[in-house]
Design an enzyme around this catalytic site. Sequence first.
Site, PDB file in Angstrom:
ATOM      1  N   HIS A   1      27.839  65.705 101.721  1.00  0.00           N
ATOM      2  CA  HIS A   1      27.637  66.095 100.310  1.00  0.00           C
ATOM      3  C   HIS A   1      28.947  65.946  99.533  1.00  0.00           C
ATOM      4  CE1 HIS A   1      25.766  69.232  97.336  1.00  0.00           C
ATOM      5  NE2 HIS A   1      26.552  68.368  96.714  1.00  0.00           N
TER       6      HIS A   1
ATOM      7  N   HIS B   1      30.665  63.991  95.751  1.00  0.00           N
ATOM      8  CA  HIS B   1      30.419  63.302  94.476  1.00  0.00           C
ATOM      9  C   HIS B   1      31.535  62.274  94.311  1.00  0.00           C
ATOM     10  CE1 HIS B   1      27.282  66.156  93.127  1.00  0.00           C
ATOM     11  NE2 HIS B   1      27.958  66.992  93.894  1.00  0.00           N
TER      12      HIS B   1
ATOM     13  N   ASN C   1      24.401  61.736  91.098  1.00  0.00           N
ATOM     14  CA  ASN C   1      24.589  62.102  89.686  1.00  0.00           C
ATOM     15  C   ASN C   1      25.753  61.336  89.052  1.00  0.00           C
ATOM     16  OD1 ASN C   1      26.432  63.679  91.157  1.00  0.00           O
ATOM     17  ND2 ASN C   1      26.324  65.402  89.755  1.00  0.00           N
TER      18      ASN C   1
ATOM     19  N   ASP D   1      30.913  69.430  99.137  1.00  0.00           N
ATOM     20  CA  ASP D   1      30.453  69.362  97.740  1.00  0.00           C
ATOM     21  C   ASP D   1      31.651  68.998  96.847  1.00  0.00           C
ATOM     22  OD1 ASP D   1      28.909  69.312  95.501  1.00  0.00           O
ATOM     23  OD2 ASP D   1      28.433  71.457  95.467  1.00  0.00           O
TER      24      ASP D   1
HETATM   25  O1  DOR Z   1      29.758  72.750  91.113  1.00  0.00           O
HETATM   26  C1  DOR Z   1      29.011  71.772  91.125  1.00  0.00           C
HETATM   27  N1  DOR Z   1      29.448  70.570  90.732  1.00  0.00           N
HETATM   28  N2  DOR Z   1      27.745  71.932  91.526  1.00  0.00           N
HETATM   29  C2  DOR Z   1      26.845  70.966  91.406  1.00  0.00           C
HETATM   30  O2  DOR Z   1      25.723  71.165  91.781  1.00  0.00           O
HETATM   31  C3  DOR Z   1      27.213  69.663  90.807  1.00  0.00           C
HETATM   32  C4  DOR Z   1      28.646  69.400  90.942  1.00  0.00           C
HETATM   33  C5  DOR Z   1      29.114  68.265  90.076  1.00  0.00           C
HETATM   34  O3  DOR Z   1      28.480  67.204  90.099  1.00  0.00           O
HETATM   35  O4  DOR Z   1      30.166  68.411  89.428  1.00  0.00           O
HETATM   36 ZN    ZN Z   2      24.425  71.159  93.779  1.00  0.00          ZN
HETATM   37 ZN    ZN Z   3      26.978  68.682  94.737  1.00  0.00          ZN
END
Ligand code: DOR
Ligand code: ZN
Ligand code: ZN
Length: 435
Positions: free
Chosen positions: A60, A62, A94, A305
């Site tokens: 997970h 980004h 995303n 994350d």
């Molecule tokens: O803190 C977060 N940042 N939670 C998410 O679900 C998305 C993520 C983001 O894309 O910045």
């Molecule tokens: Zn999330």
């Molecule tokens: Zn996330």
Amino acid sequence: MKLLIKGGRVIDPAQGIDEITDVLVENGIIVQVGADISSEGAEVFQASGKLVCPGFIDMHVHLREPGLEAKETIATGTRAAAAGGFASVACMPNTLPVADNRAVINFIRNQAQAEGVVNVWPIGAITKGSQGKELAEIGDMFYSGAKAISDDGHPVMNGEVMRCAMDYAKMFDLPIISHCEDLNLAAGGNMNEGLTSVVLGLQGIPAAAEEVMVARDIILARLTGCKLHICHVSTAGSVELVRQAKKEGLPVTAEVTPHHLTLTEKAVEGYDPSTKVNPPLRSLEDVAALKKGLQDGTIDCIVTDHAPHTVEEKAVEYGHAPCGIVGLETAVPLVWQALVIEGVLTPAQLVEKFTVKPAGILGLDRGTLIPGKPADITILDETAEETVDVNSFYSKGKNSPYHGWKLKCLPVATIVGGKVVMTDGKLTKSMEERI
Ligand code: DOR
Ligand code: ZN
Ligand code: ZN
């Protein structure tokens, strides 16, 4: 090309190995794990005193490309991954445009091939534009290499849409990774709802905003038989719901982040926007429940994350800052401290949460040192220490609440497909020169 990793403590939970021995790699493949392997014709990596593990997988992150390259790119994000000891990352859709079709998935794979330094496994969106209304091209994305589908960053608020997505995903045996958040319950919130939010004068997000959606998705997984993976579990109630679902034999798995294990809502007290994250940092009782969940197997894996944002975006009032914490370059030592040193997990149990477990959830042929597998290897030095300095991150994202923390047990080598891509926290020269 032969590489012999000599004399390390080899921990491979998938094979039940935890002993001092050697690992031989040839042409990018693991060929042997055993004592006293001959080094003839091989480059030797001296690993005595180090932990030699299957390549860590962060399912997970980004990476922000395409479209949000001011925050991160596939080049910088995968360098951060290598520096942090990760041989593989799975990236959330995303981006701009959202990865909701074959073209974007192919772009990510091609870009990773050209500029990435670790394996990149794309995750496709559940719905078009992650808007929660119409299903994305799920089959098409599966055939172009998506390993799961998720609208992470947003929940799928409409239960009927989620049911259809599950029916569809099940046909391809694709897991659905669910960001569980009831937007009505969470609306306007900036941090966990509780005494601290009242004292700070910030609107709270109740635990229930997460838990009602975890419950709904478990019920829909029961209805459809689809594999369901719960994102960034942050509350005691969510842990209990997943525990019961597993007891019932449902195909439900779950993940937790280092920040939800090492910080509480108290970290928000200085109004530092780097502590703003979704789901929010919770209470001490929640942290204890998350650790218990890892210990009894309710929570399958640890993910960062990793959510980079620009300095400008984060340098605003708490209420206006975007949510997210960068995690790739601090995750391993943080959880080593919180879980292994503090006696929650054994080293082998921790390694399992970063290797064979995420590999199983995404259906990757990785996460173990069984001969014949791709030679992805992570080497850790339990004794190495470092003070976190966000300015030395490979990631473009500097939004870390751990700046200045002293951390122990550092990744000292990352090997991807037999290639050493990082040693002593620095990218190897050939990898630096890739772009
Ligand atoms: O803190 C977060 N940042 N939670 C998410 O679900 C998305 C993520 C983001 O894309 O910045
Ligand atoms: Zn999330
Ligand atoms: Zn996330």
